[in-house]
Structures are given as C-alpha cells and as structure tokens.
Design an enzyme around this catalytic site. Structure first.
Site, PDB file in Angstrom:
ATOM      1  N   LEU A 106      -5.925 -10.197   0.729  1.00 33.32           N
ATOM      2  CA  LEU A 106      -4.784 -10.516  -0.137  1.00 33.32           C
ATOM      3  C   LEU A 106      -5.224 -11.683  -1.008  1.00 33.32           C
ATOM      4  CD1 LEU A 106      -1.882  -9.929  -0.934  1.00 33.32           C
ATOM      5  CD2 LEU A 106      -1.122 -11.469   0.873  1.00 33.32           C
ATOM      6  N   LEU A 147       6.644  -9.408   4.001  1.00 35.08           N
ATOM      7  CA  LEU A 147       7.538  -8.355   4.507  1.00 35.08           C
ATOM      8  C   LEU A 147       6.779  -7.083   4.869  1.00 35.08           C
ATOM      9  CD1 LEU A 147       9.562 -10.285   2.951  1.00 35.08           C
ATOM     10  CD2 LEU A 147      10.947  -8.270   2.547  1.00 35.08           C
ATOM     11  N   ASN A 180       0.830  -1.215   0.000  1.00 36.26           N
ATOM     12  CA  ASN A 180       0.000   0.000   0.000  1.00 36.26           C
ATOM     13  C   ASN A 180       0.860   1.259   0.000  1.00 36.26           C
ATOM     14  OD1 ASN A 180       0.992   0.078   2.587  1.00 36.26           O
ATOM     15  ND2 ASN A 180      -0.993   0.213   3.609  1.00 36.26           N
ATOM     16  N   TYR A 212       5.370  -2.604  17.437  1.00 35.26           N
ATOM     17  CA  TYR A 212       6.154  -3.357  16.449  1.00 35.26           C
ATOM     18  C   TYR A 212       6.568  -4.708  17.036  1.00 35.26           C
ATOM     19  CZ  TYR A 212       9.981  -4.187  13.073  1.00 35.26           C
ATOM     20  OH  TYR A 212      10.821  -4.703  12.118  1.00 35.26           O
TER      21      TYR A 212
HETATM   22  P1  NAD Z   1      10.061  -0.616   4.636  1.00 40.65           P
HETATM   23  O1  NAD Z   1       9.243   0.312   5.471  1.00 40.65           O
HETATM   24  O2  NAD Z   1      11.017  -0.012   3.671  1.00 40.65           O
HETATM   25  O3  NAD Z   1       9.151  -1.617   3.834  1.00 40.65           O
HETATM   26  C1  NAD Z   1       7.940  -2.116   4.341  1.00 40.65           C
HETATM   27  C2  NAD Z   1       6.929  -2.146   3.205  1.00 40.65           C
HETATM   28  O4  NAD Z   1       5.675  -2.672   3.703  1.00 40.65           O
HETATM   29  C3  NAD Z   1       6.624  -0.750   2.645  1.00 40.65           C
HETATM   30  O5  NAD Z   1       6.733  -0.755   1.249  1.00 40.65           O
HETATM   31  C4  NAD Z   1       5.196  -0.489   3.098  1.00 40.65           C
HETATM   32  O6  NAD Z   1       4.506   0.377   2.246  1.00 40.65           O
HETATM   33  C5  NAD Z   1       4.631  -1.902   3.147  1.00 40.65           C
HETATM   34  N1  NAD Z   1       3.450  -2.040   4.013  1.00 40.65           N
HETATM   35  C6  NAD Z   1       3.331  -1.708   5.331  1.00 40.65           C
HETATM   36  N2  NAD Z   1       2.092  -1.967   5.762  1.00 40.65           N
HETATM   37  C7  NAD Z   1       1.408  -2.481   4.702  1.00 40.65           C
HETATM   38  C8  NAD Z   1       0.080  -2.946   4.522  1.00 40.65           C
HETATM   39  N3  NAD Z   1      -0.818  -2.929   5.523  1.00 40.65           N
HETATM   40  N4  NAD Z   1      -0.299  -3.425   3.304  1.00 40.65           N
HETATM   41  C9  NAD Z   1       0.607  -3.453   2.283  1.00 40.65           C
HETATM   42  N5  NAD Z   1       1.876  -3.017   2.400  1.00 40.65           N
HETATM   43  C10 NAD Z   1       2.271  -2.538   3.595  1.00 40.65           C
HETATM   44  O7  NAD Z   1      10.837  -1.561   5.660  1.00 40.65           O
HETATM   45  P2  NAD Z   1      11.975  -2.645   5.395  1.00 40.65           P
HETATM   46  O8  NAD Z   1      13.175  -2.216   6.133  1.00 40.65           O
HETATM   47  O9  NAD Z   1      12.057  -2.952   3.971  1.00 40.65           O
HETATM   48  O10 NAD Z   1      11.381  -3.900   6.178  1.00 40.65           O
HETATM   49  C11 NAD Z   1      10.720  -4.950   5.496  1.00 40.65           C
HETATM   50  C12 NAD Z   1      10.349  -6.040   6.486  1.00 40.65           C
HETATM   51  O11 NAD Z   1      11.527  -6.559   7.104  1.00 40.65           O
HETATM   52  C13 NAD Z   1       9.445  -5.564   7.599  1.00 40.65           C
HETATM   53  O12 NAD Z   1       8.502  -6.570   7.888  1.00 40.65           O
HETATM   54  C14 NAD Z   1      10.375  -5.397   8.764  1.00 40.65           C
HETATM   55  O13 NAD Z   1       9.722  -5.590   9.996  1.00 40.65           O
HETATM   56  C15 NAD Z   1      11.404  -6.477   8.507  1.00 40.65           C
HETATM   57  N6  NAD Z   1      12.697  -6.131   9.117  1.00 40.65           N
HETATM   58  C16 NAD Z   1      13.508  -5.192   8.567  1.00 40.65           C
HETATM   59  C17 NAD Z   1      14.692  -4.872   9.187  1.00 40.65           C
HETATM   60  C18 NAD Z   1      15.666  -3.868   8.608  1.00 40.65           C
HETATM   61  O14 NAD Z   1      16.712  -3.616   9.220  1.00 40.65           O
HETATM   62  N7  NAD Z   1      15.419  -3.289   7.466  1.00 40.65           N
HETATM   63  C19 NAD Z   1      15.066  -5.490  10.394  1.00 40.65           C
HETATM   64  C20 NAD Z   1      14.176  -6.417  10.943  1.00 40.65           C
HETATM   65  C21 NAD Z   1      13.002  -6.754  10.288  1.00 40.65           C
END
Ligand code: NAD
Ligand code: UDP
Length: 328
Positions: free
Chosen positions: A61, A73, A32, A145
């Site tokens: 979905l 993710l 989204n 979170y």
């Molecule tokens: P990000 O914010 O760049 O990406 C998350 C994506 O999810 C975004 O594109 C957002 O628009 C989408 N999103 C959120 N809620 C949504 C919904 N209800 N419906 C559809 N899309 C939705 O974050 P990221 O760093 O790319 O993280 C991706 C995943 O990895 C997450 O689940 C996060 O918890 C996990 N993670 C990331 C890290 C990190 O260091 N980057 C560490 C631990 C876990």
C-alpha cells in the site's frame, strides 16, 4: 485532508469516500474489489479529489504523500464472504493491516481501524461494553474473521504503544443500508431481496437470536468523528443499541415491503452468536456520537434502494458453506 480509504469500493467504504469528498477532503480509495463493486464508485469516478487504485492491500500500500489519515476498512465482512475467502480474510486482517499502519506511520497520519462486534464472539456479557474481552472459538468457521480482527486490534495497539502511531479503533456492529450486495448473504440484504422477489424469508434457527442494526449514515458519522479525533485510541463501539430478534426483523421487512413471502426456517450456522447489543456510552462521551435513524426509517430507505436496482447479481459461491449455512 488527504484520506486513504482501504476497502473503499465496498458497502461502508464507498459511503465513507463519498462523505469525505462531500466535506472537501481528497480521497484515495484502495481496493481489489474481491467483495466490492465498481458500481459503488461509479458516481465518484472523475470527481475532483477522488482517486481509485485497484490493489490488494496485503501485497503493498504505497500511496504518494502526504497522507493525513488512513481508514482501514478492507476485509470481507459477510459470513458467506469470509468463509469463501478464508485465507484472504486472515491476510487482510494481518498483512493488510500492517501495510495500512506502515503508510500511516510513514506520514504521521491518523489511522482508524474498522474492527467489529465479532471480536466479542458469542458474548457471555450482555450488552457488550468495550471492556469485555469476548468469547471467540479460535478454530470455528467464523474464526478467520474474528481472529483476524482481534489480531488487527493487537497490531494497531502495538504500533501506537511501540512506534507512537496515532491509531484509533472502532468496533462496528451490524450495519445496513443502500449498496449492500443483494447476494452478500447478510440477514438484511437476504430478507429484503427475498421479500421483493416474493421468495420465502430464510430465518436461521428459531430466529430468537438478536442483533442491533445501525443505519449506514449514522455509522459513517461515527467513523468521521473518529478520523477527526487525533489522539483518541478507542476502542469505541459504533452501533445502534436497539436490539431485535431475527424473527422480528423478518416481520418488519415483510410489513415494509408489503410482501406476501412466508417465513421458512433453515439450520442455524455453527457458532452463530446468540445475542448482540453495543454499549455506546464511550462513543457518546468522547466522540459526541450516537445513532439517530430508527430501524423502520433505515429499512424504508434501504428497501427503496433495493427496488431501484437491476436484477440482483450473485458472486460465485458454493451451494452450502463449510458451516452448513445456505449460500446466498
Ligand atoms: P464489504 O465487503 O462491502 O467491503 C469490504 C471491501 O474491502 C470490499 O470492497 C473489498 O473488495 C475490499 N477488500 C477486501 N480485501 C481486500 C484486500 N486484500 N485489498 C484491497 N481491498 C480489499 O464490507 P463492508 O460491510 O463494507 O465492511 C467494511 C469494513 O467494516 C470491513 O473491515 C468490516 O469488517 C467492517 N465491519 C462491517 C460491518 C457491517 O455491518 N457492514 C460490521 C462490522 C465491521
Ligand atoms: N440470518 C438469518 N437468515 C439469513 C441470513 C442471516 O436468519 O438469511 C441470521 C444469522 O444466522 C444471524 C443473523 O441473522 O443470526 C445476522 O446474520 P448476518 O450474517 O447478517 O450477520 P452476523 O451473523 O455477522 O451478525
């Protein structure tokens, strides 16, 4: 394979979509864009086998099958994002995860949950093995979170145990690289943006807290390995065990950017974990996975990418957040 990537418009998700397409898979990206960015996907638009569906996965979905894998993710991930989007974060960890699990279950697909080192909270055990249950404040500013991800892990485990869904969990530790939003408020993006703009680097607290930073390409290899490992439930820690203090990171960024920026200290946000380092023996043994990119090299690549960007844009955020954290 036809792989559905929820959150594929975000930092990690866009790299995952790209890696899947590169090896010949078909990808449906469901996002989204609440924290993702269209420009992360611009180069994939029109690519054979790629489809973008703008949708909130907490509502539904429903992707036409057959689907062979679902990588879930979707979730705000940076602390300022999940404070700002508190209820959405809880919803995507709970309802969003259930919708993604239902889709995988419908088609007998592999399901991989992107969980997080935050399930360990402010860990009382160091470094953190997967057996550790964590130390989380259920009503603190990070709880939306942390608890959403803990619930997502429980739901994923229940689908596996009760319904036989082929689920796997990876716990991702701090990951950095190209396509981080310059204003997402995370430490790597803040420091690089500040250094390149000649602004002071904002170290929260005394900067003695630690994190273990993993380069995005390494992390994506780990997620691919998990998608390709039917039957393996995990959880697996995916992260780079090379641990740094936040102060050391600030110094490193200053050196790599040759920035004249000074370091300033800002208050430490509530419940900020004191230290964090993954034990990755399980992932090494079962997935043959380990990180290969040293932080100096990863930061160099990330700095080069930040230099190439248009002037950074900010998401609308309040000046300070509920936890007292200066907003990005
Ligand atoms: P990000 O914010 O760049 O990406 C998350 C994506 O999810 C975004 O594109 C957002 O628009 C989408 N999103 C959120 N809620 C949504 C919904 N209800 N419906 C559809 N899309 C939705 O974050 P990221 O760093 O790319 O993280 C991706 C995943 O990895 C997450 O689940 C996060 O918890 C996990 N993670 C990331 C890290 C990190 O260091 N980057 C560490 C631990 C876990
Ligand atoms: N941090 C900091 N300055 C910043 C942003 C973050 O000192 O401009 C600190 C933050 O307090 C934490 C660490 O850096 O101790 C990592 O923060 P980040 O938000 O990147 O990730 P997380 O806290 O979720 O691990």
């Amino acid at each position: 394979m036809h792989v559905v990537v929820t959150g594929g418009g975000g930092f990690l998700g866009s790299h995952l979509c790209e890696a899947l397409l590169r090896r010949g898979d078909t990808v449906t990206c469901a996002d989204n864009l609440c924290t993702g960015e269209p420009r992360n996907l611009r180069h994939l638009t029109g690519a054979p086998g790629f489809r973008f569906v703008r949708t909130d996965v907490t509502e539904a979905l429903d992707v036409p099958g057959p689907v062979h894998a679902v990588a879930h993710l979707a979730s705000p991930a940076s602390p300022p994002d999940y404070e700002r989007l508190a209820l959405q974060t809880l919803a995507v960890g709970s309802r969003g995860t259930e919708n993604a699990l239902r889709l995988a279950h419908r088609d007998g697909a592999r399901f991989v949950l992107a969980s997080t080192s935050e399930v360990y909270g402010d860990p009382a055990v160091h470094p953190q093995p997967e057996e550790y249950w964590g130390n989380v404040n259920p009503i603190g500013p990070r709880s939306v979170y942390d608890e959403a991800k803990r619930f997502a892990e429980a739901l994923t485990t229940a689908y596996r145990a009760r319904l036989g869904t082929d689920t796997g969990i990876v716990r991702i530790f701090n990951t950095y690289g190209p396509r981080m939003r310059p204003h997402d408020g995370r430490v790597v993006s803040n420091f690089i943006r500040q250094a390149l703009q000649g602004l002071p680097l904002t170290v929260y607290g005394d900067g003695g807290q630690t994190r273990s930073f993993c380069y995005v390409d390494d992390l994506i290899r780990g997620i691919l390995a998990m998608i390709d490992a039917p039957g393996l439930p995990g959880p697996y820690n995916l992260g780079n065990p090379a641990e740094r203090t936040v102060r050391e990171l600030a110094e490193l960024v200053r050196v790599l950017t040759r920035s004249p920026s000074r370091i300033v200290h800002r208050p430490l946000p509530a419940d900020d974990p004191v230290r964090r380092r993954p034990v990755i023996d399980r992932a090494r043994r079962d997935l043959g996975w380990y990180p290969a990119v040293p932080i100096e090299e990863g930061l160099r690549r990330t700095v080069a990418w930040f230099r190439d960007q248009d002037p950074p844009r900010a998401h609308p955020v309040p000046a300070t957040t509920a936890a007292g954290r200066p907003a990005a």
